[in-house]
Scaffold this active site. Structure first.
Site, PDB file in Angstrom:
ATOM      1  N   CYS A  91       0.849  -1.264  -0.032  1.00 49.32           N
ATOM      2  CA  CYS A  91      -0.016  -0.116  -0.076  1.00 49.32           C
ATOM      3  C   CYS A  91       0.848   1.274   0.034  1.00 49.32           C
ATOM      4  CB  CYS A  91      -0.995   0.015   1.274  1.00 49.32           C
ATOM      5  SG  CYS A  91      -2.330   1.146   0.892  1.00 49.32           S
ATOM      6  N   HIS A 135      -3.734  -5.265   1.128  1.00 51.41           N
ATOM      7  CA  HIS A 135      -3.199  -5.832   2.507  1.00 51.41           C
ATOM      8  C   HIS A 135      -3.985  -7.423   3.070  1.00 51.41           C
ATOM      9  CE1 HIS A 135      -2.472  -1.856   3.874  1.00 51.41           C
ATOM     10  NE2 HIS A 135      -3.284  -1.280   3.373  1.00 51.41           N
TER      11      HIS A 135
END
Length: 494
Positions: free
Chosen positions: A343, A440
């Site tokens: 991310c 994630h």
């Protein structure tokens, strides 16, 4: 009528989340319809859950875990208000899963408090309509007298939920009896009679040594000590960065003192970004035999590392600045092993960040990245929050194929600036041993985790240990066992 029990505390990090998860699991195993609840949370460790309107939204990781323990689908009602710190005294305010503003503490209470309280009460009412018991978790200390007129997670929850209150106190910090006594003195008068008892947590040693102190405290306050819980981490995901150092110790999960000698282990270095988020992404790796996940200061070199994972960030641009100021960007460029950016960590590994002021507390437009991946990221005010599945193609240190699942919580779109492999779909990138992805929960997928670790051990020329791991049941079992074995739940009706 739905019963609500509030697990409050004398301070942060006293074990409230573990007690709440354990109670949810314990009640669910007994056939009770139970749901977790935390009216207001502050955490950069978030998960994706269903919002009331059917879209995806964000909640704190502890309430996601507690939902799983309760056997219910995680929704934003279990954590209707979430504050995600972004630096310089500001937090992103999430209401019913949706980002609504960046606020200072004063701005939150002046401009958003009525909306936040109404959202919390609405969410509790919906949960109460569907469940027999709600296990609410407080935040910080219930005794913050400067906040008693606006303490949503503790005082207001206890009032609108008509909750019984159990107070947790961490004895490992020292001064537990004084802390508990002072907390009870400062609890608002209308809530004092709701306090059903207290639980002493994180005790090491013989509980009989506490007997005289418990007896006197009960005599002075009239509040019973419901139990003394030993210091035992059940392995639930941590909620805030106070817990980051605990991830370094995973030896207790391995059977036998000689299971993993020093020359048969590898180290995965994680730069400790000032605004680190979703560091729970690393926990599946930290539980593997022979794997040490080490959070390293930005001033440190990577001489002892076999791989590097750059984690998520609540403020990618400012964390990139901190990383560059410390010279860690040079260490990354010189590193010859696998590097994975997750991310925000992926974004800063690219060549450029455009519209950077959106993801910064500074007035900036274009920021140069570290340049290890041929991508650029353009930020926009829209936030992507979604559970996703991605097809994996072989790339970099991930020698596997198939489908992986996870979730995305991000601002910005990332595009290639030159042809490159995209092992995790259209917004991922791999160049040599460097890989970036927005996914994630990546390492919760067994094939991906196995492929990555096989590569790390092979590149480090270290034989991967095949140790037997303790079969102690799930983290939920261990958390529930702590309560069932050491706590008298009779005073709260369980």
């Amino acid at each position: 009528m739905t019963e609500t029990v509030l697990i409050a505390g004398t301070a942060s990090h006293v074990g409230k989340s573990t007690l709440a998860a354990g109670l949810c699991w314990l009640l669910a195993r007994r056939g009770v319809s139970v749901a977790p609840f935390k009216a207001q949370n502050m955490s950069n460790n978030a998960r994706v859950a269903l919002a009331p309107d059917g879209t995806w939204g964000e909640i704190g990781v502890s309430q996601y875990v507690q939902s799983r323990a309760a056997g219910v689908v995680p929704t934003t009602d279990v954590n209707p208000v979430l504050l995600k710190p972004r630096g310089s005294g500001e937090s992103q305010l999430i209401v019913h899963g949706e980002a609504v503003a960046n606020v200072s503490a004063g701005g939150y209470y002046d401009d958003h408090w009525p909306v936040a309280r109404r959202a919390a009460e609405e969410s509790h009412a919906r949960l109460a309509a569907d469940h027999d018991v709600i296990v609410a978790e407080g935040a910080g200390s219930i005794a913050e007298i400067n906040l008693h007129d606006r303490d949503l997670a503790n005082v207001e929850t206890a009032r609108f939920a008509d909750a019984d209150i159990v107070i947790a106190v961490d004895i490992e910090r020292g001064g537990a009896f004084a802390s508990l006594y002072g907390t009870l003195e400062f609890v608002p008068d209308d809530l004092r009679e709701r306090v059903a008892g207290a639980i002493i947590t994180k005790f090491r040693g013989d509980p009989s040594l506490l007997a005289s102190g418990i007896e006197e405290l009960e005599a002075r306050t009239g509040v019973p000590i419901l139990g003394v819980v030993p210091h035992d981490d059940p392995g639930l995901p941590a909620e805030d960065s106070v817990s980051v150092p605990d991830l370094n110790a995973n030896e207790s999960r391995i059977v036998g003192d000689d299971c993993v000698p020093a020359d048969r282990s590898v180290t995965i270095a994680v730069p400790r970004l000032p605004r680190i988020s979703n560091f729970t992404d690393l926990e599946p790796l930290a539980r593997e035999p022979g794997v040490r996940v080490e959070y390293v200061p930005l001033e440190d070199e990577l001489t002892d590392a076999d791989a590097v994972i750059v984690p998520g960030s609540k403020n990618t641009v400012d964390d990139l600045g901190a990383l560059v100021d410390a010279g860690f960007d040079d260490h990354l460029r010189a590193f010859e092993g696998p590097i994975v950016g997750l991310c925000g960590g992926y974004q800063l590994l690219g060549e450029r960040l455009e519209n950077a002021g959106i993801e910064s507390t500074r007035d900036v437009d274009t920021v140069e990245g570290i340049g290890l991946l041929p991508v650029e990221t353009r930020f926009s005010p829209e936030k992507r929050v979604e559970r996703v599945s991605r097809s994996v193609t072989v790339g970099g240190p991930f020698d596997t194929a198939g489908t992986v699942t996870g979730y995305e919580i991000r601002m910005g779109r990332t595009t290639l600036t030159a042809p490159a492999s995209q092992p995790f779909g259209p917004e991922s990138c791999a160049s040599g041993l460097v890989v970036g992805t927005y996914l994630h929960g990546l390492f919760e997928n067994d094939p991906v985790r196995e492929a990555f670790l096989e590569s790390v051990f092979a590149l480090a020329s270290v034989p991967r240990p095949r140790c037997r791991v303790d079969d102690e049941g799930s983290p939920y079992d261990r958390a529930a066992s702590l309560l069932e074995t050491h706590v008298d739940l009779g005073p709260v009706g369980f």
